[in-house]
Write a protein that holds these residues in place. Sequence first.
Motif, PDB file in Angstrom:
ATOM      1  N   LEU A   1     -53.991  -5.158  33.777  1.00 10.32           N
ATOM      2  CA  LEU A   1     -53.976  -3.894  34.522  1.00 10.32           C
ATOM      3  C   LEU A   1     -54.108  -2.675  33.618  1.00 10.32           C
ATOM      4  N   ALA A   2     -53.729  -2.788  32.368  1.00 10.96           N
ATOM      5  CA  ALA A   2     -53.773  -1.618  31.477  1.00 10.96           C
ATOM      6  C   ALA A   2     -54.194  -2.040  30.080  1.00 10.96           C
ATOM      7  N   HIS A   3     -55.222  -2.858  29.985  1.00  8.57           N
ATOM      8  CA  HIS A   3     -55.720  -3.294  28.672  1.00  8.57           C
ATOM      9  C   HIS A   3     -56.777  -2.325  28.168  1.00  8.57           C
ATOM     10  N   GLY A   4     -56.958  -2.316  26.860  1.00 10.52           N
ATOM     11  CA  GLY A   4     -57.955  -1.454  26.249  1.00 10.52           C
ATOM     12  C   GLY A   4     -57.358  -0.365  25.402  1.00 10.52           C
ATOM     13  N   GLY A   5     -56.035  -0.303  25.323  1.00 13.32           N
ATOM     14  CA  GLY A   5     -55.384   0.677  24.459  1.00 13.32           C
ATOM     15  C   GLY A   5     -55.295   2.046  25.086  1.00 13.32           C
ATOM     16  N   THR A   6     -54.781   2.984  24.312  1.00 15.50           N
ATOM     17  CA  THR A   6     -54.526   4.342  24.811  1.00 15.50           C
ATOM     18  C   THR A   6     -55.633   5.320  24.441  1.00 15.50           C
ATOM     19  N   ASP A   7     -56.547   4.894  23.583  1.00 13.64           N
ATOM     20  CA  ASP A   7     -57.650   5.769  23.166  1.00 13.64           C
ATOM     21  C   ASP A   7     -58.602   5.973  24.336  1.00 13.64           C
TER      22      ASP A   7
ATOM     23  N   LYS B   1     -45.538 -13.059  18.569  1.00 16.87           N
ATOM     24  CA  LYS B   1     -46.033 -12.735  17.231  1.00 16.87           C
ATOM     25  C   LYS B   1     -47.412 -13.336  16.989  1.00 16.87           C
ATOM     26  N   GLU B   2     -47.636 -14.538  17.517  1.00 18.23           N
ATOM     27  CA  GLU B   2     -48.948 -15.167  17.349  1.00 18.23           C
ATOM     28  C   GLU B   2     -50.032 -14.336  18.011  1.00 18.23           C
ATOM     29  N   ILE B   3     -49.686 -13.683  19.107  1.00 14.63           N
ATOM     30  CA  ILE B   3     -50.668 -12.925  19.888  1.00 14.63           C
ATOM     31  C   ILE B   3     -50.834 -11.513  19.346  1.00 14.63           C
ATOM     32  N   CYS B   4     -49.730 -10.849  19.037  1.00 13.53           N
ATOM     33  CA  CYS B   4     -49.765  -9.427  18.676  1.00 13.53           C
ATOM     34  C   CYS B   4     -49.590  -9.160  17.190  1.00 13.53           C
TER      35      CYS B   4
ATOM     36  N   GLU C   1     -53.749  -4.174  23.806  1.00 16.44           N
ATOM     37  CA  GLU C   1     -54.944  -4.220  22.966  1.00 16.44           C
ATOM     38  C   GLU C   1     -55.348  -5.659  22.617  1.00 16.44           C
ATOM     39  N   VAL C   2     -54.612  -6.628  23.116  1.00 16.71           N
ATOM     40  CA  VAL C   2     -54.949  -8.036  22.883  1.00 16.71           C
ATOM     41  C   VAL C   2     -56.182  -8.395  23.707  1.00 16.71           C
ATOM     42  N   PRO C   3     -57.168  -9.071  23.135  1.00 14.65           N
ATOM     43  CA  PRO C   3     -58.343  -9.495  23.905  1.00 14.65           C
ATOM     44  C   PRO C   3     -57.917 -10.300  25.129  1.00 14.65           C
ATOM     45  N   LEU C   4     -58.652 -10.143  26.241  1.00 23.52           N
ATOM     46  CA  LEU C   4     -58.212 -10.727  27.507  1.00 23.52           C
ATOM     47  C   LEU C   4     -58.101 -12.245  27.463  1.00 23.52           C
ATOM     48  N   GLY C   5     -58.975 -12.902  26.745  1.00 25.41           N
ATOM     49  CA  GLY C   5     -58.894 -14.361  26.694  1.00 25.41           C
ATOM     50  C   GLY C   5     -57.588 -14.828  26.086  1.00 25.41           C
ATOM     51  N   ARG C   6     -57.253 -14.208  24.980  1.00 20.22           N
ATOM     52  CA  ARG C   6     -55.999 -14.576  24.298  1.00 20.22           C
ATOM     53  C   ARG C   6     -54.793 -14.116  25.116  1.00 20.22           C
ATOM     54  N   ALA C   7     -54.864 -12.942  25.710  1.00 17.61           N
ATOM     55  CA  ALA C   7     -53.766 -12.433  26.536  1.00 17.61           C
ATOM     56  C   ALA C   7     -53.521 -13.350  27.728  1.00 17.61           C
ATOM     57  N   THR C   8     -54.587 -13.879  28.284  1.00 10.77           N
ATOM     58  CA  THR C   8     -54.452 -14.779  29.431  1.00 10.77           C
ATOM     59  C   THR C   8     -53.749 -16.067  29.023  1.00 10.77           C
ATOM     60  N   GLU C   9     -54.134 -16.619  27.888  1.00  9.59           N
ATOM     61  CA  GLU C   9     -53.469 -17.846  27.416  1.00  9.59           C
ATOM     62  C   GLU C   9     -51.957 -17.640  27.300  1.00  9.59           C
TER      63      GLU C   9
END
Length: 954
Positions: free
Chosen positions: A396-402, A497-500, A511-519
Amino acid sequence: MSDKKQHLYLVDGSAYIFRAYHRLPPLTNPQGTPVGAVYGYTTMLWKLADDLDAADGPTHLAVILDKDSKSFRNDIYPEYKANRPPPPEDLRPQFPLIRDATRAFSLPCIEEQGLEADDLIASYAREAQRKGWDVTIVSSDKDLMQLVGEENGANGSGRIDMLDTMKSQRIYLDEVHEKFGVTPDLVGDVLALMGDSVDNIPGIYGVGPKTATKLIAEHGSLTAALDSAPDMKKSKLKERLLEGREAAELSRVLVTLKEDCDLPVAIEDMALGKIPEGPLVEFLQTHGFTSLLKRLGAGTGSPERANNLNPAKADKNGDKGSVEGNRQPLSEMPQVDRSAYETVQTLERLQEWTRRATAARLVAVDTETSSLDAMQADLVGVSLALGPNDACYIPLAHGGTDLLAEKPDQVAMADAIAALKPMLEDDAVLKVFQNGKYDLNVLERSGISVSPIEDTMVMSFDLDAGRGEGMSAKGIGGHGMDELSERHLGHTPLSFKEICGTGKKAIPFGEVPLGRATEYAAEDADVTLRLYRMLKPRLSEEGGTSIYERVDRPLIPVVAAMEREGIKVDRARLAKLSEEFAGETARLEKEIHEVAGEEFSVGSPKQLGEILFEKMGFKGGRKGKSGAYSTDHATLEKLSSDPEAAAITKKVLEWRHLSKLKSTYTDALQAQINPYTGRVHTSYSLVGAQTGRLSSTDPNLQNIPIRTPIGRQIREAFVPEDGNVLLAADYSQIELRLAAHMADVGTLKEAFANGEDIHSRTATEMFGEVTRDTRARAKTINFAILYGISRWGLAGRLEVEPDEAQAMIDTYFQRFPGIQRYISETLTSVGERGYSETLFGRKTWFPRIKSKNQAERQGSERAAINAPIQGTSADIIKRAMARMLPALRDAGLKDVRMLLQVHDELVFELPERDVAAASPIIERVMAEAALPSVTLDVPLAIDIGTGASWDAAH
């Protein structure tokens, strides 16, 4: 035979059995036979097979067991091992099954009538060594350390070492010498002098390990040490050596390992090959060990030699072992497959998931956020699971704050909330969370009031409180999702920690890529649903339904609401207190420097220790492993009994107290004021205290001193909004009242029924009169007895001699025999069942209640005495909290808000106009909270006060 050097591993199976029995809770197989020790033994043997390093591992392996409790040593000395209790009733039927387990691994299982496992191990080890083989004995038994070393055999030198799997440590000559101070050939001489109370080997009375080592090291043998006694100067040691010679010589015979036993299986027949799966599968199926079957099926746990017990790679954390859980899962679930998860990036797919969840009537939910603070965290995504591997993540809010950063396709926040809200608020759809209180607050702040819910963390706590090793790093007492997943599912989830990442390279979850965030995120929901399917049936089978359904589950949304309410604090008052505390600590520091005669860092334990014990020369200093003197609270308190030392130690204690209050409260509370609400929002844990009490963090409101002037000053900073007051409702002496009921103490029940001062009544019973001193002593004794205090503990609190304290305890039990009976029956029950139980059925487990370590055992006993009382008190206030707001709303008092729960107290904020109407309702709900489940023989009294601050409300 291979050119590779032969290496025989001999497993001390008897030691494995008892380790397994005491490490795991009771389990039964489908036939109803106890199999807790069998399961533990199987996993330990499996782990050993898994961990052995192929480069330094066995070519041959056998498990050695004790045939029975008698051996040839009993013919020599009938009292040998006479002190050992018989095996527990539920362990006896498991002995033959453990032998079956060994054979299921297609390993030799060797035992002989009249011989102990140690003798067989010694004989096999020496035979192999004579052939030039290396031998590793898998055990930590000190008797077997006599065998360690290297000798030349027929085919070269053969080395014997040991492997302690509990510590993942190899034991060579250096380790034996470090333990005994002598070479292995003299270990038996040391053992003979010091004796062994466990095996009932007499030794010489009064000769401990240090003295025994010194004597043998100096004289070279037991005989020489005993022969030297007549020429010694007159001393207790001389007398003991002369009088105890016969006992020592007998003991030397008893500790000597028999190294020439007939070998029932030739060592060449112990060759270790690939373990056939057929017998192992049949054994696991017979006993319902389905998770171990999954390991075979997945090909990840086939018990072949792997790679982790090479001494160079030994795990410094020790062998924690695998803990399967407290019963086997009823249904099969496929292995976690992260590739099966869906990333939901369109509104259409989200609506399909919510439609399916609504139809299923059951969904596991998890949120991903920008912070651990639920009151400030932004919602980043939501994950759902409907079945094993049937899970999704909704970013819902991926892509960072930039603002210029490219954002992935994702459902707009408002659209996603609108799609999720009907399903999450649907009373017909059960939502399953892990630590759901956090998610409830995050979703509530997004406009979603989730209901109804289940919580796997709370389920685990209600089933297994106390079974873990204590608080985890996450502060949730061994009931976190990762721990439960490893314990019950045999699966290790992805870590944050593995993800971020960590440190400076860490990135926000958004800011985690969606594929990895989904896992990561979908796995959390998937694992939560799997845990629910395993834990929910256990509640009814193990008697946990009542406490979960009637006490803890209803409390989750109540506590979440309290956290959202928070409480206002007076920032200016806190700042003023911080300034005052800073001035006081500066003054104390100056006075401490004057007494010490030099400036130093008062906050440095090392520097303080050097000042106290080296420069000022006070006695009682003891150095820790770091080489620095201990200057903990107990040490300084003890020093304070010396008038000269008190001149500095009392000032240091006061300095520490003020410094801690300043850093923990007056400074920290200012920083913890929420910028959006202007209030402080503590976080409550429903699983943080073993007895069921709530605990709080960030800030911890449980530890504010209650009765000290400084503590009251801090409470003065907790204030209501303009036009409101704070109301504090406190159970009066609830634990003593519960003790009177639970121990059936007529005298105390009568006193409470008549509204008497219970401490005065106790003073009358104990000392025959009520004075300020006798009442104070009676109060201390009343509470201390309920915590299983020792004579020394009571002596310290009352500042009397231990004998006088014991006399007081004896008198207390004479006047109130029900208390002594309660303590005795409680300890007996916990010893037999392994757990205590509150009046409402809350279980607290005490796995160390039979520990051979005296400190561990006595600590467990003290906790076990108090747990039913303190736990029942916690249950009662929780029931009151769950009923409170509905009762107030029914009375039309919608502006009364419940803010805090601290110990036996509830704190409310309400308009001053509502105090008269709300007070009797609050009092009634609290007084009747035990009903209808439990009817108490004593009334529950509630003290209520109101004021313009928390302190004024007392």
